[in-house]
Design an enzyme around this catalytic site. Structure first.
Site, short mmCIF file in Angstrom:
data_model
loop_
_atom_site.label_atom_id
_atom_site.label_comp_id
_atom_site.label_asym_id
_atom_site.label_seq_id
_atom_site.Cartn_x
_atom_site.Cartn_y
_atom_site.Cartn_z
N ASP A 1 -85.05 15.71 -4.89
CA ASP A 1 -85.68 14.87 -3.88
C ASP A 1 -86.77 15.63 -3.14
O ASP A 1 -87.91 15.16 -2.99
CB ASP A 1 -84.64 14.38 -2.86
CG ASP A 1 -83.54 13.59 -3.52
OD1 ASP A 1 -83.68 13.26 -4.71
OD2 ASP A 1 -82.53 13.33 -2.85
N TYR B 1 -70.46 12.30 -3.60
CA TYR B 1 -71.46 13.18 -4.20
C TYR B 1 -70.94 14.60 -4.43
O TYR B 1 -71.03 15.14 -5.53
CB TYR B 1 -72.70 13.21 -3.30
CG TYR B 1 -73.86 13.98 -3.89
CD1 TYR B 1 -74.78 13.33 -4.71
CD2 TYR B 1 -74.02 15.34 -3.67
CE1 TYR B 1 -75.85 14.02 -5.26
CE2 TYR B 1 -75.07 16.03 -4.23
CZ TYR B 1 -75.98 15.37 -5.01
OH TYR B 1 -77.03 16.06 -5.57
N SER C 1 -84.91 8.67 -0.55
CA SER C 1 -85.14 9.99 0.02
C SER C 1 -85.81 10.00 1.37
O SER C 1 -86.72 10.81 1.63
CB SER C 1 -85.93 10.87 -0.94
OG SER C 1 -85.13 11.22 -2.01
N GLU D 1 -80.53 11.29 -13.70
CA GLU D 1 -79.73 11.17 -12.47
C GLU D 1 -78.52 12.08 -12.51
O GLU D 1 -77.82 12.14 -13.52
CB GLU D 1 -79.30 9.72 -12.29
CG GLU D 1 -79.35 9.24 -10.87
CD GLU D 1 -80.76 9.23 -10.31
OE1 GLU D 1 -81.13 10.19 -9.61
OE2 GLU D 1 -81.50 8.27 -10.59
N HIS D 2 -78.29 12.75 -11.41
CA HIS D 2 -77.18 13.71 -11.29
C HIS D 2 -77.28 14.81 -12.36
O HIS D 2 -76.27 15.31 -12.85
CB HIS D 2 -75.82 12.98 -11.36
CG HIS D 2 -75.57 12.14 -10.13
ND1 HIS D 2 -75.08 12.68 -8.96
CD2 HIS D 2 -75.79 10.83 -9.89
CE1 HIS D 2 -74.99 11.71 -8.05
NE2 HIS D 2 -75.43 10.59 -8.58
N THR D 3 -78.50 15.14 -12.71
CA THR D 3 -78.73 16.26 -13.62
C THR D 3 -79.26 17.47 -12.86
O THR D 3 -79.23 18.58 -13.39
CB THR D 3 -79.77 15.89 -14.69
OG1 THR D 3 -80.89 15.30 -14.03
CG2 THR D 3 -79.23 14.90 -15.70
N GLY E 1 -81.13 5.29 4.06
CA GLY E 1 -79.86 5.06 3.38
C GLY E 1 -80.03 4.27 2.09
O GLY E 1 -79.06 3.77 1.52
N SER E 2 -81.27 4.14 1.59
CA SER E 2 -81.49 3.28 0.43
C SER E 2 -81.62 4.07 -0.86
O SER E 2 -81.76 3.50 -1.93
CB SER E 2 -82.75 2.45 0.64
OG SER E 2 -83.85 3.31 0.76
N GLY E 3 -81.58 5.40 -0.77
CA GLY E 3 -81.71 6.21 -1.98
C GLY E 3 -83.16 6.47 -2.35
O GLY E 3 -83.46 6.82 -3.49
C1 GLA Z 1 -79.41 12.63 -4.48
C2 GLA Z 1 -79.59 14.13 -4.37
C3 GLA Z 1 -80.41 14.68 -5.56
C4 GLA Z 1 -79.84 14.19 -6.89
C5 GLA Z 1 -79.58 12.70 -6.86
C6 GLA Z 1 -78.87 12.22 -8.10
O1 GLA Z 1 -80.63 11.97 -4.36
O2 GLA Z 1 -80.22 14.48 -3.17
O3 GLA Z 1 -80.45 16.08 -5.49
O4 GLA Z 1 -78.69 14.91 -7.22
O5 GLA Z 1 -78.83 12.31 -5.74
O6 GLA Z 1 -79.67 12.36 -9.20
#
Ligand code: GLA
Length: 386
Positions: free
Chosen positions: A173, A223, A127, A33-35, A123-125
């Protein structure tokens, strides 16, 4: 599903002209995550929930969009000659993709009528926006015979998100949505987009997504701030060690050079990026060796890192993940996606799924005051024509 979509399309746009029906999935990230904007690895998979579209070309230059998820907004009209972003409007995503395609030189010669329906909670993450972007690119590719590769569809979606929507997201994503493969997760190196499919052989365990029902909007979240913090840390490190991204560093190298990072907050952000990348590599190795226990432990460690070092979780995600960790039959659990609300993901032994959902749901409601939602998901393919 297909029949309902076609009926709705005819009701909204009339029944003249041939149309096609298309689908693109949502995704869940298992670890990493966030990589993805730090040149690191990610390990997401596509889901069988996603976004549907019915679309046809028009004789003129008009674009007409309709979403069954935002019926109150009615038909949104635009033109391929004038794609303007509107405040808070779902149609910015398809518009952004068409804009990006034109900019990259694809010949989009006429307007279109497109109806959308998505069954990813937005909005739930999971994508929903990348799904909508990649789907739109796929629809246009098919309608205009453009021959765009799935990797390029992902890049076009990301470009639209960065430059039209204004969220500086990485490639994970859109790549996961475009390249999804049934029952496989995608081990992607975001430094060069090389990737490998890894069979998700969970030995009867299930992927259970836990939605905190705390909405997050990427644009107004922190973000972009996290991204700049990592960039600042990288710039400091580059004065003492030759690296292109934080993903180039091992944990040991990071420990050797970390004093070069001037701001202590930037240093903890960079620590997450480096350690999370290494955790992702280890997690995929563990999965290949069928060591699900280790895979789960790495998921748990990933959550702690996003909680304490990267600080992108919050009370809702921490509560739901901590409740998950206590349950019998849980293999691992962590937040997924950008964070700040949205979903967490857990891997749970098949026979424990029902009690897991009941107990985590109860604890979450008691502590947070409203219900969480749970989805036992299947891993699906990328975009398809239905
Ligand atoms: C969101 C972004 C991705 C990624 C994640 C964190 O989903 O769209 O590119 O950075 O956050 O891992």
């Amino acid at each position: 599903m297909k029949r309902e979509l076609l009926q709705k399309f005819e009701e909204i746009f009339g029944d003249s002209g041939a149309y096609g029906v298309y689908f693109a999935p949502g995704r869940v990230n298992l670890i990493g995550e966030h990589t993805d904007y730090n040149g690191g690895h990610v390990f997401p998979c596509a889901l069988t929930i996603g976004t549907y579209a019915v679309a046809r070309k028009r004789e003129d230059k008009k674009l007409r969009f309709y979403s069954m998820n935002f019926e109150q907004m009615g038909i949104i009209e635009s033109s391929i000659e004038n794609l303007e972003k509107k405040e808070d409007n779902w149609s910015n995503y398809p518009k952004g993709v068409i804009w990006a395609m034109q900019l990259k030189g694809y010949d989009i010669s006429s307007g279109m009528d497109i109806l959308y329906f998505g069954n990813i909670p937005n909005g739930s993450g999971l994508s929903s926006s990348a799904s909508l972007e990649v789907l739109t690119g796929f629809v246009l590719d098919q309608l205009f015979g453009l021959g765009i590769s799935f990797t390029d569809l992902a890049l076009l979606g990301q470009y639209a998100e960065n430059k039209f929507i204004g969220v500086n997201c990485g490639i994970m994503d859109q790549f996961a949505v475009a390249m999804g493969k049934k029952d496989n997760a995608i081990f992607l190196d975001t430094a060069d987009l090389s990737y490998e499919y890894a069979p998700l052989d969970l030995g009867g365990a299930k992927i259970v997504i836990m939605n905190t029902n705390k909405k997050r909007g990427l644009g107004d979240s922190k973000y972009n701030e996290r991204r700049s913090e990592c960039e600042a840390a990288l710039a400091d490190l580059q004065k003492v060690v030759e690296i292109k991204t934080l993903g180039d560093l091992s944990e040991e190298q990071f420990e050797t050079y970390k004093e070069a990072i001037k701001d202590p907050v930037h240093a903890t952000r960079a620590k997450h990026a480096v350690y999370e990348n290494q955790r992702t590599i280890k997690a995929v190795e563990a999965l290949k060796k069928n060591d699900l226990t280790l895979f789960g432990q790495l998921m748990n460690a990933s959550h702690k890192s996003t909680q304490f070092d990267y600080e992108v979780t919050g009370i809702e995600l921490d509560t739901i993940v901590e409740a998950a960790w206590k349950q019998e039959g849980v293999i691992g659990a962590r937040m997924t996606g950008a964070g700040f609300g949205g979903c967490a993901v857990s891997i749970v032994k098949g026979e424990a799924v029902d009690s897991f959902i009941r107990e985590v749901g109860k604890e979450y409601k008691d502590k947070i005051g409203y219900e969480a939602s749970f989805y036992v998901v299947e891993v699906g393919n990328g975009p398809v024509i239905l």
